[in-house]
Design an enzyme around this catalytic site. Structure first.
Site, PDB file in Angstrom:
ATOM      1  N   GLY A  29       0.853  -1.198   0.000  1.00  0.00           N
ATOM      2  CA  GLY A  29       0.000   0.000   0.000  1.00  0.00           C
ATOM      3  C   GLY A  29       0.880   1.236   0.000  1.00  0.00           C
ATOM      4  O   GLY A  29       2.095   1.161   0.218  1.00  0.00           O
ATOM      5  N   LEU A  30       0.252   2.369  -0.228  1.00  0.00           N
ATOM      6  CA  LEU A  30       0.992   3.636  -0.300  1.00  0.00           C
ATOM      7  C   LEU A  30       1.724   3.922   1.014  1.00  0.00           C
ATOM      8  O   LEU A  30       1.334   3.415   2.072  1.00  0.00           O
ATOM      9  CB  LEU A  30       0.006   4.780  -0.572  1.00  0.00           C
ATOM     10  CG  LEU A  30      -0.658   4.819  -1.955  1.00  0.00           C
ATOM     11  CD1 LEU A  30      -1.784   5.859  -1.956  1.00  0.00           C
ATOM     12  CD2 LEU A  30       0.371   5.137  -3.041  1.00  0.00           C
ATOM     13  N   SER A  31       2.712   4.779   0.943  1.00  0.00           N
ATOM     14  CA  SER A  31       3.382   5.232   2.160  1.00  0.00           C
ATOM     15  C   SER A  31       2.342   5.943   3.039  1.00  0.00           C
ATOM     16  O   SER A  31       1.577   6.768   2.556  1.00  0.00           O
ATOM     17  CB  SER A  31       4.502   6.209   1.763  1.00  0.00           C
ATOM     18  OG  SER A  31       5.072   6.758   2.920  1.00  0.00           O
ATOM     19  N   GLY A  32       2.290   5.574   4.297  1.00  0.00           N
ATOM     20  CA  GLY A  32       1.312   6.183   5.204  1.00  0.00           C
ATOM     21  C   GLY A  32      -0.054   5.525   5.171  1.00  0.00           C
ATOM     22  O   GLY A  32      -0.988   5.969   5.855  1.00  0.00           O
ATOM     23  N   SER A  33      -0.183   4.442   4.404  1.00  0.00           N
ATOM     24  CA  SER A  33      -1.507   3.793   4.321  1.00  0.00           C
ATOM     25  C   SER A  33      -1.834   3.043   5.615  1.00  0.00           C
ATOM     26  O   SER A  33      -3.008   2.843   5.942  1.00  0.00           O
ATOM     27  CB  SER A  33      -1.557   2.832   3.120  1.00  0.00           C
ATOM     28  OG  SER A  33      -0.536   1.861   3.211  1.00  0.00           O
ATOM     29  N   GLY A  34      -0.806   2.628   6.356  1.00  0.00           N
ATOM     30  CA  GLY A  34      -1.064   1.939   7.631  1.00  0.00           C
ATOM     31  C   GLY A  34      -0.430   0.565   7.743  1.00  0.00           C
ATOM     32  O   GLY A  34      -0.717  -0.179   8.679  1.00  0.00           O
ATOM     33  N   SER A  78       5.915  -1.842  -2.011  1.00  0.00           N
ATOM     34  CA  SER A  78       5.906  -2.787  -3.138  1.00  0.00           C
ATOM     35  C   SER A  78       4.856  -2.392  -4.181  1.00  0.00           C
ATOM     36  O   SER A  78       3.821  -3.048  -4.318  1.00  0.00           O
ATOM     37  CB  SER A  78       5.708  -4.237  -2.660  1.00  0.00           C
ATOM     38  OG  SER A  78       4.815  -4.374  -1.582  1.00  0.00           O
TER      39      SER A  78
HETATM   40  P1  ADP Z   1       2.958   2.793   6.274  1.00  0.00           P
HETATM   41  O1  ADP Z   1       3.675   1.745   7.091  1.00  0.00           O
HETATM   42  O2  ADP Z   1       1.944   2.207   5.327  1.00  0.00           O
HETATM   43  O3  ADP Z   1       3.879   3.753   5.602  1.00  0.00           O
HETATM   44  P2  ADP Z   1       2.253   3.887   8.849  1.00  0.00           P
HETATM   45  O4  ADP Z   1       1.729   2.698   9.576  1.00  0.00           O
HETATM   46  O5  ADP Z   1       3.678   4.301   9.136  1.00  0.00           O
HETATM   47  O6  ADP Z   1       2.059   3.650   7.283  1.00  0.00           O
HETATM   48  O7  ADP Z   1       1.330   5.158   9.091  1.00  0.00           O
HETATM   49  C1  ADP Z   1      -0.074   5.085   9.036  1.00  0.00           C
HETATM   50  C2  ADP Z   1      -0.686   6.230   9.845  1.00  0.00           C
HETATM   51  O8  ADP Z   1      -2.101   6.175   9.694  1.00  0.00           O
HETATM   52  C3  ADP Z   1      -0.383   6.135  11.333  1.00  0.00           C
HETATM   53  O9  ADP Z   1      -0.150   7.431  11.844  1.00  0.00           O
HETATM   54  C4  ADP Z   1      -1.698   5.553  11.891  1.00  0.00           C
HETATM   55  O10 ADP Z   1      -1.917   5.922  13.240  1.00  0.00           O
HETATM   56  C5  ADP Z   1      -2.741   6.169  10.976  1.00  0.00           C
HETATM   57  N1  ADP Z   1      -4.013   5.420  10.875  1.00  0.00           N
HETATM   58  C6  ADP Z   1      -5.253   5.929  11.041  1.00  0.00           C
HETATM   59  N2  ADP Z   1      -6.198   4.984  10.897  1.00  0.00           N
HETATM   60  C7  ADP Z   1      -5.565   3.834  10.651  1.00  0.00           C
HETATM   61  C8  ADP Z   1      -6.012   2.495  10.444  1.00  0.00           C
HETATM   62  N3  ADP Z   1      -7.300   2.156  10.453  1.00  0.00           N
HETATM   63  N4  ADP Z   1      -5.076   1.555  10.188  1.00  0.00           N
HETATM   64  C9  ADP Z   1      -3.755   1.881  10.163  1.00  0.00           C
HETATM   65  N5  ADP Z   1      -3.277   3.119  10.367  1.00  0.00           N
HETATM   66  C10 ADP Z   1      -4.161   4.106  10.625  1.00  0.00           C
END
Ligand code: ADP
Length: 189
Positions: free
Chosen positions: A25-30, A99
């Site tokens: 998933g995108l950067s910041g997707s969770g 990815s």
């Molecule tokens: P990634 O690893 O995909 O780059 P991160 O996990 O570092 O993303 O960041 C995701 C951000 O989104 C975090 O600040 C997290 O608290 C927030 N967020 C909000 N809602 C959700 C959710 N349902 N699931 C995952 N992250 C969430």
């Protein structure tokens, strides 16, 4: 005849089965947030896990790699080979990497082996990821300071057949974890 201890014996020893849970998933997707929460939940259920994400890998085993096409492929190849070692020890291995292309995800799937590869698409829109901008990377990419940033200067290809799709705008982290566990627990226990 070789006397190696085989995967099945290791799995029996720790009473679980190895599998790779591949978050894309995108950067910041969770991906990492959900991976960490999933790891905690599995730990409380007595299951052995390992989480791999970009920060751990790029500071360690892949610290000599950059972001050229060739280096991105080598990055994923090494991650997949490391994942395979963990899976062969019976460990539930969570891999949290953008990815962004089918090609790159297929490289990982081929190395790890299709039957051990569970693809989880963390489907969060670019708009939301950019609003969150956890690491300030989207702002940098918009200013042109990061070339080829996925979602801005480089494409993200939606997975065609993910085993699980998660919409983080519809579920909180606990709900995401619960859904994943329901779908994968029979592959682990
Ligand atoms: P990634 O690893 O995909 O780059 P991160 O996990 O570092 O993303 O960041 C995701 C951000 O989104 C975090 O600040 C997290 O608290 C927030 N967020 C909000 N809602 C959700 C959710 N349902 N699931 C995952 N992250 C969430």
């Amino acid at each position: 005849m070789n006397n190696n201890i085989h995967r099945l014996e290791k799995e029996k020893l720790i009473n679980q089965k190895g599998v790779a849970i591949w978050f894309t998933g995108l950067s910041g997707s969770g991906k990492t947030t959900i991976g960490v929460a999933l790891e905690k939940e599995l730990y409380t259920r007595g299951l052995l896990t390992q989480l791999l994400d970009g920060d751990i890998i790029r500071e360690g085993i892949n610290r000599n790699l950059g972001f050229s096409d060739e280096d991105r492929k080598e990055n994923i190849r090494r991650i997949a080979e490391v994942t395979k070692l963990f899976v062969n020890c019976g460990v539930v291995t969570m891999c949290c990497f953008v990815s962004p292309t089918e090609e790159i995800r297929n490289v990982a799937k081929t190395i790890i082996g299709e039957k051990d590869f569970i693809e989880v698409f963390v489907n969060t829109s670019l708009e939301i990821c950019e609003q969150r901008d956890v690491k300030g990377l989207y702002a940098k990419a918009r200013r042109g300071e990061i070339k080829d940033f996925t979602g801005i200067g480089a494409p993200y290809e939606i997975p065609l057949h993910p085993f699980i799709e998660i919409k983080t705008n519809e579920m909180n982290v606990d709900e995401c974890v619960k859904m994943i566990i329901e779908k994968i627990i029979s592959r682990i226990k």
